[in-house]
Motif scaffolding. Structure first.
Motif, PDB file in Angstrom:
ATOM      1  N   LEU A 372      29.094 -46.495  21.049  1.00 47.73           N
ATOM      2  CA  LEU A 372      29.342 -45.357  20.170  1.00 47.73           C
ATOM      3  C   LEU A 372      28.336 -44.231  20.373  1.00 47.73           C
ATOM      4  O   LEU A 372      28.669 -43.052  20.205  1.00 47.73           O
ATOM      5  N   VAL A 373      27.098 -44.578  20.709  1.00 50.41           N
ATOM      6  CA  VAL A 373      26.086 -43.527  20.875  1.00 50.41           C
ATOM      7  C   VAL A 373      25.956 -43.077  22.330  1.00 50.41           C
ATOM      8  O   VAL A 373      25.193 -42.152  22.618  1.00 50.41           O
ATOM      9  N   ALA A 374      26.682 -43.736  23.221  1.00 45.63           N
ATOM     10  CA  ALA A 374      26.593 -43.371  24.639  1.00 45.63           C
ATOM     11  C   ALA A 374      27.003 -41.915  24.828  1.00 45.63           C
ATOM     12  O   ALA A 374      28.002 -41.453  24.260  1.00 45.63           O
ATOM     13  N   ASP A 375      26.244 -41.201  25.607  1.00 50.46           N
ATOM     14  CA  ASP A 375      26.501 -39.798  25.964  1.00 50.46           C
ATOM     15  C   ASP A 375      26.380 -38.854  24.778  1.00 50.46           C
ATOM     16  O   ASP A 375      26.745 -37.682  24.889  1.00 50.46           O
ATOM     17  N   ARG A 376      25.888 -39.342  23.660  1.00 51.64           N
ATOM     18  CA  ARG A 376      25.685 -38.465  22.505  1.00 51.64           C
ATOM     19  C   ARG A 376      24.197 -38.124  22.404  1.00 51.64           C
ATOM     20  O   ARG A 376      23.340 -38.991  22.592  1.00 51.64           O
ATOM     21  N   ARG A 377      23.930 -36.861  22.110  1.00 44.99           N
ATOM     22  CA  ARG A 377      22.542 -36.421  21.961  1.00 44.99           C
ATOM     23  C   ARG A 377      22.109 -36.720  20.535  1.00 44.99           C
ATOM     24  O   ARG A 377      22.309 -35.927  19.622  1.00 44.99           O
ATOM     25  N   MET A 378      21.511 -37.871  20.368  1.00 44.92           N
ATOM     26  CA  MET A 378      21.176 -38.366  19.041  1.00 44.92           C
ATOM     27  C   MET A 378      19.706 -38.760  18.978  1.00 44.92           C
ATOM     28  O   MET A 378      19.103 -39.154  19.974  1.00 44.92           O
ATOM     29  N   LEU A 379      19.161 -38.674  17.759  1.00 44.69           N
ATOM     30  CA  LEU A 379      17.816 -39.154  17.461  1.00 44.69           C
ATOM     31  C   LEU A 379      17.943 -40.409  16.614  1.00 44.69           C
ATOM     32  O   LEU A 379      18.692 -40.428  15.629  1.00 44.69           O
ATOM     33  N   ILE A 380      17.212 -41.456  16.987  1.00 50.48           N
ATOM     34  CA  ILE A 380      17.249 -42.722  16.260  1.00 50.48           C
ATOM     35  C   ILE A 380      15.823 -43.051  15.840  1.00 50.48           C
ATOM     36  O   ILE A 380      14.934 -43.221  16.680  1.00 50.48           O
ATOM     37  N   VAL A 381      15.587 -43.078  14.525  1.00 51.42           N
ATOM     38  CA  VAL A 381      14.255 -43.323  13.980  1.00 51.42           C
ATOM     39  C   VAL A 381      14.212 -44.731  13.394  1.00 51.42           C
ATOM     40  O   VAL A 381      14.958 -45.050  12.461  1.00 51.42           O
ATOM     41  N   LEU A 382      13.356 -45.574  13.979  1.00 53.10           N
ATOM     42  CA  LEU A 382      13.155 -46.949  13.513  1.00 53.10           C
ATOM     43  C   LEU A 382      11.791 -46.999  12.840  1.00 53.10           C
ATOM     44  O   LEU A 382      10.754 -47.117  13.495  1.00 53.10           O
ATOM     45  N   ASP A 383      11.797 -46.883  11.522  1.00 55.67           N
ATOM     46  CA  ASP A 383      10.569 -46.692  10.759  1.00 55.67           C
ATOM     47  C   ASP A 383      10.018 -48.017  10.268  1.00 55.67           C
ATOM     48  O   ASP A 383      10.758 -48.896   9.828  1.00 55.67           O
ATOM     49  N   ASN A 384       8.692 -48.152  10.336  1.00 51.28           N
ATOM     50  CA  ASN A 384       7.981 -49.300   9.758  1.00 51.28           C
ATOM     51  C   ASN A 384       8.431 -50.612  10.394  1.00 51.28           C
ATOM     52  O   ASN A 384       8.783 -51.576   9.712  1.00 51.28           O
ATOM     53  N   ALA A 385       8.388 -50.659  11.720  1.00 49.78           N
ATOM     54  CA  ALA A 385       8.806 -51.856  12.450  1.00 49.78           C
ATOM     55  C   ALA A 385       7.715 -52.914  12.429  1.00 49.78           C
ATOM     56  O   ALA A 385       6.522 -52.603  12.455  1.00 49.78           O
ATOM     57  N   ARG A 386       8.134 -54.161  12.431  1.00 51.18           N
ATOM     58  CA  ARG A 386       7.184 -55.277  12.426  1.00 51.18           C
ATOM     59  C   ARG A 386       6.714 -55.619  13.835  1.00 51.18           C
ATOM     60  O   ARG A 386       5.522 -55.778  14.094  1.00 51.18           O
ATOM     61  N   ASP A 387       7.678 -55.775  14.761  1.00 46.87           N
ATOM     62  CA  ASP A 387       7.323 -56.185  16.111  1.00 46.87           C
ATOM     63  C   ASP A 387       8.419 -55.770  17.075  1.00 46.87           C
ATOM     64  O   ASP A 387       9.446 -55.211  16.684  1.00 46.87           O
ATOM     65  N   THR A 388       8.220 -56.072  18.351  1.00 45.54           N
ATOM     66  CA  THR A 388       9.171 -55.683  19.394  1.00 45.54           C
ATOM     67  C   THR A 388      10.528 -56.342  19.192  1.00 45.54           C
ATOM     68  O   THR A 388      11.575 -55.709  19.392  1.00 45.54           O
ATOM     69  N   ASN A 389      10.537 -57.610  18.789  1.00 45.63           N
ATOM     70  CA  ASN A 389      11.809 -58.319  18.623  1.00 45.63           C
ATOM     71  C   ASN A 389      12.691 -57.675  17.574  1.00 45.63           C
ATOM     72  O   ASN A 389      13.922 -57.746  17.664  1.00 45.63           O
ATOM     73  N   GLN A 390      12.074 -57.066  16.568  1.00 44.44           N
ATOM     74  CA  GLN A 390      12.862 -56.459  15.500  1.00 44.44           C
ATOM     75  C   GLN A 390      13.582 -55.200  15.976  1.00 44.44           C
ATOM     76  O   GLN A 390      14.687 -54.896  15.519  1.00 44.44           O
ATOM     77  N   VAL A 391      12.982 -54.451  16.902  1.00 46.12           N
ATOM     78  CA  VAL A 391      13.567 -53.160  17.287  1.00 46.12           C
ATOM     79  C   VAL A 391      14.419 -53.233  18.548  1.00 46.12           C
ATOM     80  O   VAL A 391      15.290 -52.386  18.757  1.00 46.12           O
ATOM     81  N   THR A 392      14.199 -54.238  19.391  1.00 42.49           N
ATOM     82  CA  THR A 392      14.925 -54.282  20.666  1.00 42.49           C
ATOM     83  C   THR A 392      16.442 -54.238  20.505  1.00 42.49           C
ATOM     84  O   THR A 392      17.121 -53.495  21.225  1.00 42.49           O
ATOM     85  N   PRO A 393      17.047 -54.994  19.549  1.00 41.61           N
ATOM     86  CA  PRO A 393      18.503 -54.922  19.417  1.00 41.61           C
ATOM     87  C   PRO A 393      19.022 -53.551  18.960  1.00 41.61           C
ATOM     88  O   PRO A 393      20.224 -53.292  19.036  1.00 41.61           O
ATOM     89  N   LEU A 394      18.133 -52.698  18.470  1.00 38.20           N
ATOM     90  CA  LEU A 394      18.545 -51.401  17.930  1.00 38.20           C
ATOM     91  C   LEU A 394      18.381 -50.269  18.939  1.00 38.20           C
ATOM     92  O   LEU A 394      18.649 -49.110  18.618  1.00 38.20           O
ATOM     93  N   LEU A 395      17.952 -50.591  20.151  1.00 43.25           N
ATOM     94  CA  LEU A 395      17.741 -49.556  21.155  1.00 43.25           C
ATOM     95  C   LEU A 395      19.065 -49.202  21.823  1.00 43.25           C
ATOM     96  O   LEU A 395      19.823 -50.098  22.207  1.00 43.25           O
ATOM     97  N   PRO A 396      19.361 -47.915  21.996  1.00 40.49           N
ATOM     98  CA  PRO A 396      20.579 -47.507  22.696  1.00 40.49           C
ATOM     99  C   PRO A 396      20.387 -47.649  24.201  1.00 40.49           C
ATOM    100  O   PRO A 396      19.270 -47.899  24.690  1.00 40.49           O
ATOM    101  N   GLY A 397      21.469 -47.496  24.945  1.00 38.74           N
ATOM    102  CA  GLY A 397      21.364 -47.569  26.391  1.00 38.74           C
ATOM    103  C   GLY A 397      21.518 -46.231  27.077  1.00 38.74           C
ATOM    104  O   GLY A 397      21.318 -46.127  28.282  1.00 38.74           O
TER     105      GLY A 397
END
Length: 926
Positions: A372-397
């Motif tokens: 859904l976010v592919a080719d879209r110029r979007m900003l994604i803010v992941l605030d107050n993350a605990r560790d790498t494992n928590q944010v990795t699934p939320l990264l776009p490609g």
């Protein structure tokens, strides 16, 4: 130098992106009076009337002149405030004043083509940050404010009108529902909402809204609906084709939604130029090659979120396709960090994906999100993350997206595996800390005692959170010298330990205590108890339950806490507080309450969630068998909701808190509450497709029921956990729990429980392709339901049996069972069950060559599904209908039907079904 002015919200100004202090309220009124008529002379008497009205002070002209002189110093020579022709003129480019930019954008939108107009209206409405001239209360501004609010409402209506012409009814429906609720007598709004509901397949709701509007007009204005509204109502009743959305213009759900999830920009931001430049440099250097990821790390209260938001608002133009934001609560003192799948689900909702279209598998959800976010110029803010494992699934490609992450941890794994750019945030430099105090207090007050200023900064360790609180206390006590504040902080340091966060050496307790000590006793008691509340935020009713005070009194106390900057209200009626502040609140609660008192407060809060959830669940699913939850404890507030929409909204707002509350009661071994919270959230989870949450709450519930030793509740928990396992594909677990439910029910002669378990086993077996075994379980379930007199579930099981028999080719028995189910559903007015059964009868008629009857059954089912807004099952019935039309030789009608089914399947991201329909369309093309 670029000076910008904003009045569509609090009156403020910025120079080259930095907000400047505009002084006291009357001084801001003077500026507002000039900005409304920018580049035009405002006579002195007019200015005085606008700013003071009838309450003119002695020597008012001298006071006015003083305010104007100060504004000139603050704003500089450009724009220039000059004296001309008996008055004053503020010369500036009108595009630098949000009020005039709003009016220009709206005017341009009203003369533009629809596609361009939609963009212009959105840009105009995004300029509003709240009530115009917020915080200023003089008669002239009140009149201007009212007029601007009318202009804003008109722009909203025009924006919706354009969106409806473009076929974007699904996109505007949530906003339209809110605005219509705020303006119940506006017939244009009523008509727009009716049309959007109708086009979304919710004909019954459209008709209901007309009746509500007609009643209100008669009761409050003594009039009937206009001819235009009556005509629209007639068109909806007759399914007039003229109301259909424009062909080809309805954008697929998930691609048309442009999320704007960023919290408001920071009000007081100073310095950090190097860090802002680092974020910009990361984007400029790597844009187009790979996903740009910047990880901002630093201590709690250091200003990580403010830095990210400041940069985001400075660079909004880079992200025209939207901004996603989630608080991952990595260091929330009251609960566990947010699960990645929960955050992912929120992103999919924001991107417009229907609940039924969200895959069960977390990996599939992640793939859908990235698509859904592919080719879209979007900003994604992941605030107050605990560790790498928590944010990795939320990264776009997609390299078109930019990701900003904040964390108290270094996230070294993200730097290593994803090439994230680390940005370390330290305390404010001394000069920036001074500038922050100047911004709040003015140059003169800060410069009057440099030694005291230095001491305050040292005691706050340069931490923006602490400095902001110090500045707030000084601003609200103008007679208090900075030296006295510094001495007070030193005194507190002698009797309070430093708040041990492990990250900063400062006395935050002392800083927080200034605001806390100034509270009234009731507000102080409430503040302490709020620190114990599970979940990320809380409503007034929840806060009232904690204190055992009336809701009206609690609302007043929440306003006091908000004024003291101890809580924030990011959305109307919902409050939250910084996690360090919450730690302090918890400490105060334990100092001022006994353990018994704290336990009683938490029990009142849990009962608020249980009993309000129970009432809301009964609205969502009135045919569900009742479960006894007892009476709420004294002092617990139970919210009353008017209808299903209100119940659904309550669950949506409180869902994270309900999950957190269940975890809290599980930890405290309040087993009955753990089971009850699973029960009250079940229907919501089921309808919203939040299947993994449903699985989690029933696992907790089953463990609680086993500790309780109550066989009846264990039977329920095993059965509903079995259902949850079926929905997520855990077939072996599903069979285990459903068989256990059946065994428990048989052991206790629970006939209803036996029926429910057998019906569940039938469903689980069908999902495994075992239709014959499924039928063998459904038959005794039917007998048991008939024995205990449960007509709704008798009907359900009759249709279930008929469906299995039809799949097995036993069409005579199938038809008899489904017709009996249909009669029961119609007697007991269950439209969902009726529609399901009509679809089954259509399938049977088609398979037995009765194509005309099949056509009729499918069309009846479609009408009901559309009234219910059940687009998921509507798509399946359309597919079935088209197959019947083909056999009748109605190829053109079948192609139109399949085209509509394809639109729904694509919107729901049901790729296998969509591909099947595309194949049908290709096979039947002329």
């Amino acid at each position: 130098m670029i000076v910008e002015f904003r009045v569509l919200g609090p009156v403020d100004a910025s120079i080259d992106g930095r907000t400047v202090a505009l002084g006291p309220a009357r001084q801001r009124c003077v500026l507002a009076a000039l900005l409304v008529d920018v580049n035009r002379v405002v006579l002195v008497d007019q200015l005085i009337d606008r700013v003071w009205g009838e309450n003119r002070p002695y020597r008012v002209r001298g006071t006015l002149h003083s305010y104007l002189s100060r504004l000139r110093k603050v704003l500089g020579d450009d724009p220039r405030i000059t004296q001309q022709s008996g008055g004053y003129l503020l010369a500036a480019d009108e595009s630098t004043v949000d009020l005039h930019r709003f009016r220009r954008l709206v005017g341009d939108a009203r003369t533009a083509a629809d596609e361009r107009a939609l963009v212009l209206f959105e840009q105009a409405l995004e300029l509003w940050r709240g009530e115009a001239f917020a915080g200023l209360d003089v008669p002239w501004l009140a009149r201007v404010r009212a007029e601007l609010e009318r202009e804003r409402t008109a722009a909203v209506l025009d924006h919706i009108e354009v969106a409806l012409r473009l076929g974007l009814h699904a996109t505007v429906l949530p906003k339209l529902s809110t605005v219509a609720g705020e303006n119940p007598l506006d017939e244009r709004l009523a008509g727009q909402l009716m049309l959007a509901l109708y086009r979304s397949g919710r004909q019954a709701e459209a008709q209901a809204h007309y009746q509500v509007t007609r009643t209100r007009l008669a009761e409050e204005l003594g009039t009937d609906p206009s001819a235009a509204l009556r005509q629209l109502h007639h068109q909806i009743l007759t399914a007039d084709p003229a109301l259909s959305p424009p062909t080809g213009k309805a954008a697929p759900v998930g691609r048309s939604a442009v999320p704007r999830q960023l919290p408001p920009p920071p009000g007081s931001f100073i310095g950090r130029e190097d860090e802002l430049d680092q974020l910009t440099a990361a984007l400029d250097v790597r844009a187009g090659s790979t996903v740009v990821i910047s990880a901002v790390r630093g201590a709690g209260g250091i200003g990580k979120t403010w830095l990210v938001l400041q940069w985001a608002y400075q660079n909004l133009a880079r992200f025209p396709d939207g901004q996603l934001h989630v608080n991952l609560r990595g260091f929330d003192p009251t609960g566990q960090p947010a699960k990645p799948e929960t955050a992912l689900r929120g992103f999919l909702d924001a991107l417009g994906v229907e609940s039924a279209a969200i895959p069960l598998d977390p990996d599939a959800q992640g793939a859908l999100y990235r698509s859904l976010v592919a080719d879209r110029r979007m900003l994604i803010v992941l605030d107050n993350a605990r560790d790498t494992n928590q944010v990795t699934p939320l990264l776009p490609g997609s390299p078109t997206c930019t990701v900003l992450i904040t964390s108290r941890n270094a996230l070294a794994g993200l730097v290593t595996t994803q090439g994230a750019r680390p940005v370390a945030l330290d305390v404010l430099a001394h000069d920036d800390a001074v500038a922050l105090l100047v911004k709040h207090l003015g140059t003169a007050r800060v410069a009057a005692d440099p030694a005291a200023t230095d001491e305050l900064i040292r005691r706050c360790a340069g931490l923006p959170l602490a400095l902001g609180i110090v500045a707030g206390r000084a601003a609200t006590h103008p007679d208090l010298t900075l030296a006295a504040l510094a001495e007070e902080l030193c005194d507190h340091a002698g009797r309070l330990d430093a708040l041990d966060t492990g990250e900063a050496m400062l006395n935050l307790r002392a800083v927080f205590s200034w605001s806390y000590d100034a509270l009234t006793p009731d507000a102080a008691a409430l503040f302490g108890l709020l620190g114990l509340a599970p979940g990320p935020d809380f409503s007034v009713a929840a806060a009232a339950s904690l204190t055992s005070l009336p809701v009206s009194r609690t609302a007043a106390l929440m306003r006091e806490l908000e004024s003291a900057h101890l809580v924030q209200q990011p959305t109307p009626g919902r409050f939250r507080t910084h996690d360090l502040m919450r730690l302090y609140a918890t400490e105060q609660a334990r100092l001022s309450h006994t353990e018994e008192g704290l336990t009683a407060a938490l029990r009142r809060l849990v009962d608020h969630y249980v009993h309000t959830g129970h009432a809301a669940d009964k609205l969502l699913n009135p045919h569900r068998p009742p479960v006894e939850v007892g009476e709420p404890v004294d002092g617990s507030q139970v919210q009353v909701m008017a209808d299903q929409v209100a119940a659904q909204n309550w669950f949506t707002a409180e869902h994270p808190n309900l999950l957190a509350a269940q975890q809290l009661v599980a930890d405290r071994a309040w087993h009955t509450c753990a089971w009850q919270l699973a029960w009250v959230t079940h229907t919501y989870h089921w309808r919203r497709g939040q299947l993994h949450d449903n699985l989690a709450v029933w696992r907790i519930a089953l463990a609680a029921c086993e500790q309780m030793g109550d066989v009846e509740s264990q039977t329920w928990a095993h059965r509903l956990l079995g259902y949850a396992c079926v929905r997520v594909g855990l077939r072996e677990d599903a069979m285990t729990h459903l068989k256990q439910a059946l065994a428990l029910a048989e052991r206790t002669d629970d006939i209803r429980g036996q029926a429910d378990a057998r019906r569940g086993l039938a469903w689980a077996l069908e999902q495994q392709g075992e239709d014959r075994l499924a039928l063998e379980h459904a038959k005794p379930a039917l007998e048991l339901y008939e024995k205990v007199g449960q007509p709704a579930w008798v009907a359900w099981t009759l249709n279930q049996m008929g469906w299995y028999e039809a799949k097995l080719g036993e069409y005579e028995n199938a038809r008899a069972h489904c017709e009996a189910a249909l009669d029961l559903y119609r007697v007991h007015t269950d439209h969902q069950g009726e529609a399901n059964t009509l679809d089954s009868l259509g399938y049977i008629a088609h398979r037995t060559g009765e194509l005309g009857r099949a056509l009729d059954y499918y069309q009846q089912a479609l009408a009901l599904f559309r009234d219910l807004g059940h687009t998921y099952l509507e798509a399946d019935t359309l597919d079935h209908l088209a197959l019947t039309q083909v056999e009748l030789g109605r190829l053109e009608a079948a192609r139109r039907t399949w085209q509509r089914a394809l639109e729904l399947y694509e919107a729901q991201h049901r790729t296998t079904a969509a591909e099947r329909v595309r194949s049908h369309l290709a096979d039947t093309s002329p």
